[in-house]
Write a protein that holds these residues in place. Structure first.
Motif, PDB file in Angstrom:
ATOM      1  N   UNK A 107      38.134  55.956  48.658  1.00  0.00           N
ATOM      2  CA  UNK A 107      39.150  55.667  47.631  1.00  0.00           C
ATOM      3  C   UNK A 107      40.411  56.502  47.773  1.00  0.00           C
ATOM      4  N   UNK A 108      40.549  57.345  48.841  1.00  0.00           N
ATOM      5  CA  UNK A 108      41.690  58.254  48.968  1.00  0.00           C
ATOM      6  C   UNK A 108      42.647  57.851  50.075  1.00  0.00           C
ATOM      7  N   UNK A 109      42.433  56.699  50.695  1.00  0.00           N
ATOM      8  CA  UNK A 109      43.329  56.279  51.767  1.00  0.00           C
ATOM      9  C   UNK A 109      44.144  55.077  51.290  1.00  0.00           C
ATOM     10  N   UNK A 110      45.182  54.763  52.076  1.00  0.00           N
ATOM     11  CA  UNK A 110      46.096  53.724  51.651  1.00  0.00           C
ATOM     12  C   UNK A 110      45.455  52.334  51.671  1.00  0.00           C
ATOM     13  N   UNK A 111      44.611  52.065  52.687  1.00  0.00           N
ATOM     14  CA  UNK A 111      44.027  50.727  52.827  1.00  0.00           C
ATOM     15  C   UNK A 111      42.508  50.829  52.976  1.00  0.00           C
ATOM     16  N   UNK A 112      41.809  51.153  51.908  1.00  0.00           N
ATOM     17  CA  UNK A 112      40.360  51.330  51.984  1.00  0.00           C
ATOM     18  C   UNK A 112      39.631  49.979  52.102  1.00  0.00           C
ATOM     19  N   UNK A 113      38.369  50.042  52.578  1.00  0.00           N
ATOM     20  CA  UNK A 113      37.474  48.894  52.623  1.00  0.00           C
ATOM     21  C   UNK A 113      36.590  48.926  51.387  1.00  0.00           C
ATOM     22  N   UNK A 114      36.435  47.772  50.744  1.00  0.00           N
ATOM     23  CA  UNK A 114      35.576  47.731  49.560  1.00  0.00           C
ATOM     24  C   UNK A 114      34.105  47.756  49.976  1.00  0.00           C
ATOM     25  N   UNK A 115      33.258  48.086  49.024  1.00  0.00           N
ATOM     26  CA  UNK A 115      31.839  47.849  49.196  1.00  0.00           C
ATOM     27  C   UNK A 115      31.597  46.341  49.074  1.00  0.00           C
ATOM     28  N   UNK A 116      30.349  45.896  49.347  1.00  0.00           N
ATOM     29  CA  UNK A 116      30.026  44.476  49.156  1.00  0.00           C
ATOM     30  C   UNK A 116      30.175  44.135  47.677  1.00  0.00           C
ATOM     31  N   UNK A 117      31.007  43.146  47.401  1.00  0.00           N
ATOM     32  CA  UNK A 117      31.313  42.781  46.018  1.00  0.00           C
ATOM     33  C   UNK A 117      30.463  41.594  45.587  1.00  0.00           C
ATOM     34  N   UNK A 118      29.885  41.696  44.396  1.00  0.00           N
ATOM     35  CA  UNK A 118      29.073  40.626  43.853  1.00  0.00           C
ATOM     36  C   UNK A 118      29.700  40.002  42.614  1.00  0.00           C
ATOM     37  N   UNK A 119      30.853  40.523  42.187  1.00  0.00           N
ATOM     38  CA  UNK A 119      31.552  39.945  41.040  1.00  0.00           C
ATOM     39  C   UNK A 119      33.046  40.254  41.153  1.00  0.00           C
ATOM     40  N   UNK A 120      33.850  39.485  40.423  1.00  0.00           N
ATOM     41  CA  UNK A 120      35.297  39.710  40.429  1.00  0.00           C
ATOM     42  C   UNK A 120      35.604  41.126  39.924  1.00  0.00           C
ATOM     43  N   UNK A 121      36.492  41.838  40.654  1.00  0.00           N
ATOM     44  CA  UNK A 121      36.740  43.262  40.350  1.00  0.00           C
ATOM     45  C   UNK A 121      38.246  43.536  40.337  1.00  0.00           C
ATOM     46  N   UNK A 122      38.691  44.301  39.325  1.00  0.00           N
ATOM     47  CA  UNK A 122      40.085  44.767  39.211  1.00  0.00           C
ATOM     48  C   UNK A 122      40.182  46.162  39.796  1.00  0.00           C
TER      49      UNK A 122
ATOM     50  N   UNK B 157      35.656  37.116  43.287  1.00  0.00           N
ATOM     51  CA  UNK B 157      34.425  36.822  44.026  1.00  0.00           C
ATOM     52  C   UNK B 157      33.865  35.494  43.526  1.00  0.00           C
ATOM     53  N   UNK B 158      33.712  34.542  44.438  1.00  0.00           N
ATOM     54  CA  UNK B 158      33.190  33.231  44.068  1.00  0.00           C
ATOM     55  C   UNK B 158      31.837  32.988  44.724  1.00  0.00           C
ATOM     56  N   UNK B 159      31.062  32.144  44.083  1.00  0.00           N
ATOM     57  CA  UNK B 159      29.822  31.671  44.701  1.00  0.00           C
ATOM     58  C   UNK B 159      28.627  32.562  44.468  1.00  0.00           C
ATOM     59  N   UNK B 160      28.750  33.713  44.050  1.00  0.00           N
ATOM     60  CA  UNK B 160      27.605  34.580  43.832  1.00  0.00           C
ATOM     61  C   UNK B 160      27.064  35.129  45.129  1.00  0.00           C
ATOM     62  N   UNK B 161      25.934  35.848  45.065  1.00  0.00           N
ATOM     63  CA  UNK B 161      25.365  36.464  46.263  1.00  0.00           C
ATOM     64  C   UNK B 161      24.858  35.415  47.252  1.00  0.00           C
ATOM     65  N   UNK B 162      24.933  35.717  48.539  1.00  0.00           N
ATOM     66  CA  UNK B 162      24.446  34.830  49.591  1.00  0.00           C
ATOM     67  C   UNK B 162      22.919  34.775  49.537  1.00  0.00           C
ATOM     68  N   UNK B 163      22.372  33.555  49.508  1.00  0.00           N
ATOM     69  CA  UNK B 163      20.919  33.443  49.493  1.00  0.00           C
ATOM     70  C   UNK B 163      20.495  32.070  50.022  1.00  0.00           C
ATOM     71  N   UNK B 164      19.214  32.009  50.421  1.00  0.00           N
ATOM     72  CA  UNK B 164      18.604  30.764  50.887  1.00  0.00           C
ATOM     73  C   UNK B 164      17.748  30.215  49.762  1.00  0.00           C
ATOM     74  N   UNK B 165      18.115  29.022  49.291  1.00  0.00           N
ATOM     75  CA  UNK B 165      17.331  28.400  48.226  1.00  0.00           C
ATOM     76  C   UNK B 165      16.032  27.799  48.755  1.00  0.00           C
ATOM     77  N   UNK B 166      16.075  27.186  49.940  1.00  0.00           N
ATOM     78  CA  UNK B 166      14.893  26.503  50.456  1.00  0.00           C
ATOM     79  C   UNK B 166      15.002  26.369  51.967  1.00  0.00           C
TER      80      UNK B 166
END
Length: 292
Positions: A17-32, A54-63
């Motif tokens: 969080x201390x650099x100009x262009x950080x990488x986010x963690x894996x996001x599971x919901x819309x974040x400000x 964040x759209x679609x929710x977490x990646x998963x296999x239904x069947x």
């Protein structure tokens, strides 16, 4: 003039969080996210915000399915994997064991025709997250194999005939009869004449002459296509008869006489013997000849 200090918030959602262009963690919901920049020499600062949707929710296999999951050789099964969430753009990496099928791309459904029982596995990614490998098995049933065919049989009227067949990978047997030289076949049922119609051995009791030249075969039934054995011929003959006749006869020495003999219903005559009872004081036996 600087030096500048950067702070992003929320801190726990960023890798640094201390650099100009950080990488986010894996996001599971819309974040400000809030970005604060401070000039440490003048203590001037400014801030701005950015929202990552964040759209679609977490990646998963239904069947993950195979339809059907059990087939016979020559048949097909449809493999289908149902993926939701994530970026919505999915890459699938398919493999199989034994190694007869490989695919990498966006396709999520495949038609396969394995010749032996095969395990299919697939890895799924949406470009951001990788899911653990999933697998399923398509069972391939072996085809029925005829191990022994029935053999042609010759009997006399009212005797018993036995036909035998053997097969592998089957569930049951069904004996069949043809009375028109194999143009059509009829399933047999157990009765006073036929027994063992659903076993590997068919018994025909008290066969009558009308059954002569009938054909018999065995249909072998299993989970895959049925297979029929070779057909076998039943030959029925009447009981053999022999008759011999002669009238009283008087002859002189060294003369000959004839005995009339007849044979009926012989399939093969292996030997022929005549026994004479005579009085040696009146008759001397010389030889038998001219037998036809």
């Amino acid at each position: 003039p600087g030096p500048l200090e950067f702070i992003w918030d929320p801190i726990d959602m960023l890798q640094d969080a201390t650099i100009l262009d950080p990488m986010t963690q894996n996001l599971e919901q819309t974040t400000l996210f809030t970005f604060l920049a401070t000039d440490n020499s003048s203590m001037c600062y400014d801030q701005d915000t950015i929202t990552i949707v964040v759209e679609g929710g977490p990646l998963e296999i239904l069947d993950f399915t195979s339809q059907p999951d059990t087939i016979c050789i020559g048949e097909s099964s449809v493999l289908n994997i149902d993926i939701v969430g994530g970026s919505g753009v999915y890459d699938t990496d398919w493999t199989s064991a034994p190694n007869s099928f490989n695919y990498q791309g966006e396709q999520t459904s495949h038609t396969v025709s394995p010749t032996e029982t095969t395990t299919y596995s697939v890895l799924v990614t949406d470009g951001f997250a990788n899911l653990p490998m999933v697998s399923l098995k398509v069972v391939v049933l072996p085809q029925i194999e005829v191990l022994e065919n029935p053999k042609d049989t010759l009997i006399e009227v009212n005797q018993t005939a036995v036909f035998k067949a053997e097969g592998s990978n089957l569930i049951s047997y069904q004996w069949q009869e043809s009375t028109d030289n194999a143009l059509s076949w009829t399933d047999l049922t157990d009765n006073l004449i036929y027994s063992g119609i659903n076993t590997n051995q068919l018994t025909i009791s008290n066969a009558n002459i009308d059954m002569n030249t009938n054909l018999y075969r065995c249909e072998m039934l299993g989970k895959c296509d049925p297979i029929v054995s070779d057909d076998a011929l039943l030959t029925i003959i009447s009981s053999p008869t022999f008759s011999g006749h002669m009238d009283d006869v008087e002859i002189c020495q060294n003369e000959s006489f004839s005995i009339n003999c007849s044979f009926e219903n012989f399939s093969k005559l292996d030997s022929f013997n005549i026994i004479y009872n005579y009085d040696p004081s009146f008759l001397e036996f010389l030889s038998i000849d001219n037998i036809h």
